[in-house]
Design a protein around this motif. Sequence first.
Motif, PDB file in Angstrom:
ATOM      1  N   LEU A 440       0.828  -1.213   0.000  1.00  0.00           N
ATOM      2  CA  LEU A 440       0.000   0.000   0.000  1.00  0.00           C
ATOM      3  C   LEU A 440       0.860   1.259   0.000  1.00  0.00           C
ATOM      4  N   VAL A 441       1.917   1.257   0.814  1.00  0.00           N
ATOM      5  CA  VAL A 441       2.816   2.417   0.837  1.00  0.00           C
ATOM      6  C   VAL A 441       3.468   2.606  -0.530  1.00  0.00           C
ATOM      7  N   GLY A 442       3.877   1.478  -1.132  1.00  0.00           N
ATOM      8  CA  GLY A 442       4.470   1.564  -2.461  1.00  0.00           C
ATOM      9  C   GLY A 442       3.498   2.097  -3.496  1.00  0.00           C
ATOM     10  N   MET A 443       2.252   1.628  -3.448  1.00  0.00           N
ATOM     11  CA  MET A 443       1.254   2.085  -4.410  1.00  0.00           C
ATOM     12  C   MET A 443       0.981   3.578  -4.248  1.00  0.00           C
ATOM     13  N   LEU A 444       0.832   4.036  -2.998  1.00  0.00           N
ATOM     14  CA  LEU A 444       0.609   5.460  -2.759  1.00  0.00           C
ATOM     15  C   LEU A 444       1.830   6.286  -3.157  1.00  0.00           C
ATOM     16  N   SER A 445       3.014   5.746  -2.888  1.00  0.00           N
ATOM     17  CA  SER A 445       4.240   6.458  -3.271  1.00  0.00           C
ATOM     18  C   SER A 445       4.353   6.566  -4.785  1.00  0.00           C
ATOM     19  N   PHE A 446       4.040   5.474  -5.475  1.00  0.00           N
ATOM     20  CA  PHE A 446       4.049   5.509  -6.933  1.00  0.00           C
ATOM     21  C   PHE A 446       3.078   6.562  -7.459  1.00  0.00           C
ATOM     22  N   ALA A 447       1.867   6.594  -6.870  1.00  0.00           N
ATOM     23  CA  ALA A 447       0.859   7.550  -7.320  1.00  0.00           C
ATOM     24  C   ALA A 447       1.325   8.989  -7.087  1.00  0.00           C
ATOM     25  N   LEU A 448       1.917   9.248  -5.920  1.00  0.00           N
ATOM     26  CA  LEU A 448       2.373  10.597  -5.600  1.00  0.00           C
ATOM     27  C   LEU A 448       3.503  11.026  -6.537  1.00  0.00           C
ATOM     28  N   ILE A 449       4.472  10.132  -6.734  1.00  0.00           N
ATOM     29  CA  ILE A 449       5.593  10.469  -7.610  1.00  0.00           C
ATOM     30  C   ILE A 449       5.113  10.663  -9.038  1.00  0.00           C
ATOM     31  N   ALA A 450       4.195   9.798  -9.491  1.00  0.00           N
ATOM     32  CA  ALA A 450       3.660   9.930 -10.852  1.00  0.00           C
ATOM     33  C   ALA A 450       2.927  11.249 -11.024  1.00  0.00           C
ATOM     34  N   ARG A 451       2.150  11.655 -10.010  1.00  0.00           N
ATOM     35  CA  ARG A 451       1.432  12.925 -10.075  1.00  0.00           C
ATOM     36  C   ARG A 451       2.402  14.101 -10.133  1.00  0.00           C
ATOM     37  N   LEU A 452       3.469  14.054  -9.334  1.00  0.00           N
ATOM     38  CA  LEU A 452       4.475  15.114  -9.366  1.00  0.00           C
ATOM     39  C   LEU A 452       5.168  15.178 -10.720  1.00  0.00           C
ATOM     40  N   CYS A 453       5.398  14.008 -11.309  1.00  0.00           N
ATOM     41  CA  CYS A 453       6.008  13.987 -12.641  1.00  0.00           C
ATOM     42  C   CYS A 453       5.080  14.623 -13.679  1.00  0.00           C
ATOM     43  N   MET A 454       3.760  14.352 -13.551  1.00  0.00           N
ATOM     44  CA  MET A 454       2.811  14.955 -14.486  1.00  0.00           C
ATOM     45  C   MET A 454       2.804  16.475 -14.350  1.00  0.00           C
ATOM     46  N   MET A 455       2.915  16.939 -13.126  1.00  0.00           N
ATOM     47  CA  MET A 455       2.955  18.389 -12.906  1.00  0.00           C
ATOM     48  C   MET A 455       4.246  18.986 -13.464  1.00  0.00           C
ATOM     49  N   GLY A 456       5.340  18.256 -13.334  1.00  0.00           N
ATOM     50  CA  GLY A 456       6.606  18.754 -13.852  1.00  0.00           C
ATOM     51  C   GLY A 456       6.663  18.779 -15.365  1.00  0.00           C
ATOM     52  N   LEU A 457       5.909  17.884 -16.018  1.00  0.00           N
ATOM     53  CA  LEU A 457       5.924  17.844 -17.479  1.00  0.00           C
ATOM     54  C   LEU A 457       5.315  19.090 -18.102  1.00  0.00           C
ATOM     55  N   LYS A 458       4.453  19.779 -17.339  1.00  0.00           N
ATOM     56  CA  LYS A 458       3.807  20.987 -17.870  1.00  0.00           C
ATOM     57  C   LYS A 458       4.840  22.030 -18.261  1.00  0.00           C
ATOM     58  N   ARG A 459       5.926  22.109 -17.513  1.00  0.00           N
ATOM     59  CA  ARG A 459       6.972  23.081 -17.809  1.00  0.00           C
ATOM     60  C   ARG A 459       7.831  22.649 -18.997  1.00  0.00           C
ATOM     61  N   LEU A 460       7.733  21.371 -19.363  1.00  0.00           N
ATOM     62  CA  LEU A 460       8.556  20.867 -20.464  1.00  0.00           C
ATOM     63  C   LEU A 460       7.849  20.919 -21.803  1.00  0.00           C
ATOM     64  N   ARG A 461       6.590  21.421 -21.800  1.00  0.00           N
ATOM     65  CA  ARG A 461       5.809  21.385 -23.045  1.00  0.00           C
ATOM     66  C   ARG A 461       6.469  22.183 -24.153  1.00  0.00           C
ATOM     67  N   ASN A 462       7.018  23.340 -23.814  1.00  0.00           N
ATOM     68  CA  ASN A 462       7.594  24.216 -24.833  1.00  0.00           C
ATOM     69  C   ASN A 462       9.110  24.111 -24.922  1.00  0.00           C
ATOM     70  N   VAL A 463       9.693  23.138 -24.230  1.00  0.00           N
ATOM     71  CA  VAL A 463      11.141  22.978 -24.285  1.00  0.00           C
ATOM     72  C   VAL A 463      11.580  22.524 -25.667  1.00  0.00           C
ATOM     73  N   ILE A 464      10.797  21.604 -26.246  1.00  0.00           N
ATOM     74  CA  ILE A 464      11.103  21.090 -27.582  1.00  0.00           C
ATOM     75  C   ILE A 464      10.051  21.617 -28.546  1.00  0.00           C
ATOM     76  N   ASN A 465      10.475  22.303 -29.579  1.00  0.00           N
ATOM     77  CA  ASN A 465       9.552  22.898 -30.558  1.00  0.00           C
ATOM     78  C   ASN A 465       9.203  21.865 -31.617  1.00  0.00           C
ATOM     79  N   HIS A 466       8.336  20.924 -31.213  1.00  0.00           N
ATOM     80  CA  HIS A 466       7.901  19.877 -32.137  1.00  0.00           C
ATOM     81  C   HIS A 466       6.447  19.557 -31.831  1.00  0.00           C
ATOM     82  N   SER A 467       5.614  19.477 -32.857  1.00  0.00           N
ATOM     83  CA  SER A 467       4.178  19.292 -32.654  1.00  0.00           C
ATOM     84  C   SER A 467       3.877  17.967 -31.949  1.00  0.00           C
ATOM     85  N   ALA A 468       4.605  16.901 -32.304  1.00  0.00           N
ATOM     86  CA  ALA A 468       4.353  15.599 -31.676  1.00  0.00           C
ATOM     87  C   ALA A 468       4.663  15.646 -30.182  1.00  0.00           C
ATOM     88  N   TRP A 469       5.741  16.343 -29.822  1.00  0.00           N
ATOM     89  CA  TRP A 469       6.086  16.490 -28.402  1.00  0.00           C
ATOM     90  C   TRP A 469       4.982  17.228 -27.647  1.00  0.00           C
TER      91      TRP A 469
END
Length: 843
Positions: A440-469
Motif C-alpha cells: 500500500l505504501v508503495g502504491m501510494l508512493s508511486f501515485a504521488l511520484i507519478a502525479r508530481l512527474c505529471m505536474m513537472g511535465l507541464k513546464r517541459l511542453r515548450n522545451v522542444i519545438n515539435h508538434s508531436a512532443w
Amino acid sequence: MFSSILSLSLKMTQRDWRAGELRFLLVALMVAVASLSSVGFFVDRLRNGLNRDAHQVLASDLLVSSAQQLNPEWKTKARQAGLQVAETVVFPSMALSNGHSGGNGSSDTSMAKLVTLKAVTTNYPLRGKLKLNLADKEVATDETPKLGTVWIDPALFGSLKVAEGDQITLGEQQFKVAASIASEPDRGSGFLSFSPRVMIAMDDLAATKLIQDGSRVTYRLLLAGDKSTIKEFQTFLEQEIQTKSLKGVRLETIENGNEQMRTTLDRAEQFLSMVSMLSAMLAAVAVAMAARRFMLRHIDACAMLRCLGLTQNQVTVMYLFEFLVLGVLGSIAGVLLGFAGHYVLLEWLGKLVTNDLPAASFLPALQGLAIGILLLIGFAMPPILQLRNVPHNRVIRREQDAPQALTLVTYGLGLAVFIGLLLWQTGDIKVGLMVAVGFLVGMLSFALIARLCMMGLKRLRNVINHSAWRFAITALQRRPGATVVQVVALSLGLMALLLLTVVRSDLIAAWKQSTPADAPNHFVINIQPEQKSEIAKRLENFAQPQIYPMIRGRLIEVNGSVLKPNSYQDERANSLVEREFNLSTMKDLPHSNKVIAGEWYQDSTATEPEASVEEGLAKTLKLQLGDKMTFDIAGQKITAKITSLRKLDWGSMRVNFFVVINPKAMQNMPQTFITAFRVPDTNKQFANQLTLDFPNLTVMDVGAILKQLQDVLDQVITAVEFLFLFTLVSGVLVLYAALAGSQDLRMREAALLRALGATRQQLSQAQWIEFLLVGSAAGALAASGASAIGWVLATYSFKFAWSFSPLVWGAGIVVGAICALIGGWLGLRNVLNQPPLLSLRNS
C-alpha cells in the motif's frame, strides 16, 4: 420480477460474452486462480515432501535420546499406537587392528583409533537411507551390518591400515570389516560424534562388553508414523519427563533438532510464501483493472437500461449475478487449470523430485475457489456500484457523478480482502501485514511520484519545438488521473516482473551464499599450539583457514550466584551448565557473526574480561547485557561481563562459538585450536593423511551434513524457479490490463485529433513519445520498488546480506519503455488505419 432480472442478466452475460466484454475479465480471473492454485497444489505437496525428507537428518520423525537406558514401556506403547520403532546406541570406544593392509604389506605394530561406536537395530533408519561406498559410488542400502561384521568410515581404512575383509577388535569381540560407510541420515543430528564411525548390529553389542558402569553412552529411540500420532506420543513423552522429573532425556524433532537444517527449511518456507504473496498481489491488481475496464465499457449500456425503467437495485442485482456466474465458472476453470499445471510442473522437475510427493489435498482447491470469489467481491464490487449510480442523462450528457460514499467503502472492502489473502497465503501475520503495508505504501508512493512527474511535465511542453512532443505532453496533462493510474498499474506489474527475474536472482544468489557450495566440509579439533603453524601451512593448498583458540570451561556462577544442576526450570538450560563450554578468544568479530546488542570490545588489549554471548544461549540461560559469567577453566576462575550479544549464521557451516572473551584476559588459559576447511572431492585422502601424521587430532568430516543442506537448498531453489513461471503470467496480465485500460479513450482522442487536422504521422509520433515517457517513469519506479522489496526481504525476513544491483534500474527503464511502446502500437495500429469519422461513430 426477480426471475425476470435473472433472465435479463443471463442474456446480458451471453451478449457481453459474444461481444468479447467478459473475456478479458474471465482470462484475468482464470490466470489469477490458476497461478494461485498451481502454487497452492505444488507448495502443499512440496512442503509435505520437504518436511518428510527433512526428517531424514533424524532418521525418524521423533528422536528420544538419553544417557540412561530408556523405559521399555515407551517402546511398547509406541508400537501399540502404530508407530515404527528403531533403536541405536552410540558411545566412544577404541578400535584395534593388527596393522595389515589387505595384501599391501603388514606390520607387527597394532593400530588403535578412537572411534564412535554405533549399534543399530535391523530396521534402522526409519527415515532416509544408509549409503555405502561401492566402486567409487555411493549406493543406498536397506540393510544394516550383519552379525559378526562391522561397517566403518573411509578414514579408518587408512588410520587402522585395514581393508574390507580384515578383522578389527572392539572390546572383547572381533569383527570383519564388511563395508565402507558413505553417509548416515542422522549423522548430523548433533555434533557429539566427532570421531570416525564404526557401526555394528545391536545384537552384537553385548558380546563386546564395552558398556560398563560409568560409560558415556547415548541411547536413542527412533519413532516414525503419521503426524498426528507422532504429536500425541511426543506430548505423552513430555508429560512423562516432567511428571517423573527425568534428567538427561531429550526429544528432538526437525523443528528443534538440527540448527542448520531448521534455518534452511525456514528460509525455504519464506521463499515459497513470497511466491504466494506475489501471486496474490498480481491477481488482485489484474482483476481490479479488468473489472474497471468492464465498468467503463458498460456505462452507456447501463444508462440506457436506467432510461428503460430499471431501478438502481435491479441494475445492481443484474450485474452481481453476471459477475457471480463469471466468478464461479472462472474459479472452477482456474482450479482445474492449476491442478493440471502443477502436474506439468512435477514433470518439468524431472530428477529433482526423486521420491513420490504426498498426494494433493482438497485444501488448495477450496482455497482457489474462495480466492476467485473473494477477488471478484473485493475488486469488482466498486465498479459495479459505480454502474449502479450511472444517471439517466448519461445517454445525452457525457458525464458521470463522482463515486458515492458506499462505493468508496467497497474499496476498503477490496483492501481488506487483499490483506486477508496475503495473510492466508503466508500463514504469518507479521510477514503478511508487512507485505500488505509495504504494498500500500508503495502504491501510494508511486501515485504521488507519478502525479508530481505529471505536474513537472507541464513546464517541459515548450522545451522542444515539435508538434508531436506538444501533443504528447498535452495528452498526459489532459487526463492526469488516468495517466497516474496507468503509471501505477504498469509500475506494479513491472515491479513484480523485476522482482521475479533480476531481484529474484540476487535473492537466490544471496541465499546460496549463506550456505555456499564451498562451505567447509571438515573440522579439526585438538590442534596443539606447537602444531598450529604446520597445520596452517598444509591447509594453504585449499584456502586461508581461520584457526581459532578453543578453551574448555564450565559455567559455575552468574552474577555471583552459584549454579546447580536444577538452577533452571528448562531442562536444556540445566544440561548446558552441567557440561563444559567451548570458549574462544579473538580480536575481530567473525564475518558470519553479527552483534545485535551491545558492542564488540573496542580495545583487544584490555585485561578486564569482556564476553560476547550468542543470542540463543543468552535466551536459554536468561542472560542480559551487563551480567557477569564466571567460568572454571582447568581450576582457574575467570569472571567476564557480557558486553555484546551475537547472532550466528548456523547455515554457513563455519566455526562458531557460544561465548567469546577478549584475548588479553585469556592469554594465560590452557587452550587448543580448532579450524574448518574444505577438501575437494578429488583429494579425499588428505584428511586421512593428516590423521596419520598427527594422531592427536580429531578430524571431523561433515560433508554428509553439508550435502544434506545443499540437497534441500537446491531442491527448494529449483522449485521456486518453476513456481515463478506461474506468477510471471499474472505479471504479464497486469501489464496488458494497464495498457489496454485506456485504449478506448486513446482511440477516441486520436480520431478527434485527426478530424481536426492532425496527420497520422504526428499522432503516431505523439503516442510513441507519450508511451515512452509513461513506460520509462513506470520502469524507474518499478526498479526502485523491486530493489526496496529485495532489501527488506533479505535483511528482515531471510536474514542474509544484500547488495543493490544497478542492472535493476537499467532493466526497469528499458523493459518499461518497451512494454509501453508495444502497448502503444497495439492501441494505435487499428484506429490510424481507418477514417476518423468511423472511429468517432464506434466510440
